[in-house]
Design a protein around this motif. Structure first.
Motif, short mmCIF file in Angstrom:
data_model
loop_
_atom_site.label_atom_id
_atom_site.label_comp_id
_atom_site.label_asym_id
_atom_site.label_seq_id
_atom_site.Cartn_x
_atom_site.Cartn_y
_atom_site.Cartn_z
N ASP A 26 -7.72 -6.76 4.01
CA ASP A 26 -7.06 -5.73 3.20
C ASP A 26 -5.73 -6.27 2.68
O ASP A 26 -4.72 -6.23 3.36
N SER A 69 0.82 -1.22 0.00
CA SER A 69 0.00 0.00 0.00
C SER A 69 0.85 1.26 0.00
O SER A 69 0.40 2.33 -0.45
N LEU A 106 1.29 1.89 -3.87
CA LEU A 106 0.20 1.74 -4.82
C LEU A 106 -0.83 2.86 -4.63
O LEU A 106 -1.04 3.33 -3.52
N SER A 123 -3.91 -5.00 0.54
CA SER A 123 -2.93 -3.95 0.26
C SER A 123 -1.92 -3.80 1.40
O SER A 123 -0.93 -3.09 1.26
N CYS A 166 -5.50 -0.02 -4.22
CA CYS A 166 -5.61 -0.54 -2.85
C CYS A 166 -7.05 -0.88 -2.49
O CYS A 166 -7.32 -1.90 -1.84
N LEU A 186 -8.22 -4.17 -3.53
CA LEU A 186 -7.59 -5.29 -2.83
C LEU A 186 -8.20 -5.55 -1.46
O LEU A 186 -7.66 -6.35 -0.68
N LEU A 239 1.11 -6.29 -9.79
CA LEU A 239 1.19 -5.26 -8.74
C LEU A 239 2.64 -4.83 -8.53
O LEU A 239 2.92 -3.64 -8.32
#
Length: 329
Positions: free
Chosen positions: A94, A77, A80, A96, A85, A88, A166
């Motif tokens: 989560d 995270s 990104l 991320s 995020c 995801l 990613l």
């Protein structure tokens, strides 16, 4: 018969049955340097390397780690954009927040959009596709996968092309450069890999061989795998790459040792997958499969042994295994 004669016999038999099939091999594990194709005029032509591209992506991440631009211990995270995020957050978890290193060794638990158990459906969906497939859409597609679903992090090995896509986004966001340009500048130009590029960007003088899926012409679009598997190369360049990696021309010996240690410590009992590389027959490298190609590229630094294979038929796992078994018998 010698290993070389056995390999030629096997290739001759299968290519007689499938006249479109082009098989290329480069190895020095058969008593001599052996570079061969059933169509020798194709020997230096280009092919899609598929997931062997993941080695390039992983090395790029480690280059940024060496430069202190990121740490593989960081949560993804951190690098990104918010819109990615948000995609995801899945099943009340989560993703991320997973660490970069879990993307590298496929322990993030993040799902998969390409390997769904129905290769024909995948072929029909993407072959010759001119449609743009942004990462957000492919993440959504991964949520529909009933086989490789989203799993708890760090619990098991689960191959994820989304994870490596990613990583490509992380490379772009950290460097403010296009992923492809970063690879060209920091790996291809460093090693002098003049015949390696990306699907849709072939500026080499070498021709790209036609790929196939179950005998039907296959053309991989340029935006369904991205940093997970959209590079093209040839036998010569892939050998240059493997030697360059293990001669520490891309990352330092300390970093290479981290990668090799990750293979030894892998939680995956079958592939022994580490940070972008895995073990096959005690050699280190990566295999690949696209809509129309099946490939292998492996190297052993200690003895400078290698084998590199390319088949212009996606479903060539059985013949690949037969050839590799001969090489190592």
């Amino acid at each position: 018969m010698s290993k070389v004669e056995d390999i030629k016999k096997v290739i001759g038999k299968v290519t007689k049955e499938k006249e479109y099939l082009n098989i290329m091999i480069s190895t020095n594990i058969v008593g001599k340097d052996f570079k061969y194709s059933n169509n020798m005029e194709n020997l230096d032509k280009l092919y899609e390397i598929g997931s062997s591209s993941k080695m390039f992506t992983a090395l790029s991440i480690f280059l940024l780690d060496e430069r202190k631009d990121l740490s593989i211990e960081d949560p993804i995270s951190k690098y990104l954009h918010k819109e990615i995020c948000e995609k995801l957050f899945i099943n009340n978890f989560d993703y991320s927040n997973v660490k970069i290193k879990t993307l590298l060794n496929h322990t993030s638990g993040i799902g998969e959009h390409l390997n769904s158990g129905d290769d024909m459906a995948l072929f029909k969906k993407f072959n010759n596709s001119k449609k743009n497939h942004p990462l957000k859409e492919l993440i959504n597609l991964s949520k529909e996968n009933k086989i490789l679903t989203y799993m708890p992090v760090n619990k098991q090995f689960q191959y994820s092309n989304i994870g490596y896509m990613l990583l490509g986004k992380i490379i772009e966001n950290v460097t403010k450069e296009n992923y492809k340009q970063f690879i060209i500048k920091n790996i291809l130009e460093v090693l002098g890999m003049e015949n390696t590029t990306f699907i849709g960007n072939n500026n080499s003088s070498r021709e790209l061989i036609q790929g196939h899926f179950r005998g039907e012409k296959a053309n991989m679009p340029s935006n369904i795998a991205l940093s997970a598997g959209e590079m093209i190369s040839n036998l010569e360049d892939m050998l240059i790459f493997l030697k360059g990696v293990f001669d520490c021309k891309i990352v330092s010996k300390e970093t290479l040792d981290i990668i090799l240690k990750s293979i030894e410590n892998s939680i995956d009992a079958s592939m022994h997958y580490g940070f972008g590389f895995y073990n096959e027959k005690n050699l280190i490298g990566h295999g690949g499969q696209t809509l129309g190609f099946y490939t292998k590229a492996f190297y052993l630094k200690k003895d400078k042994k290698y084998f590199i294979l390319s088949f212009n038929e996606a479903e060539s796992g059985e013949i690949s295994k037969e050839i590799i078994d001969i090489i190592f018998k």
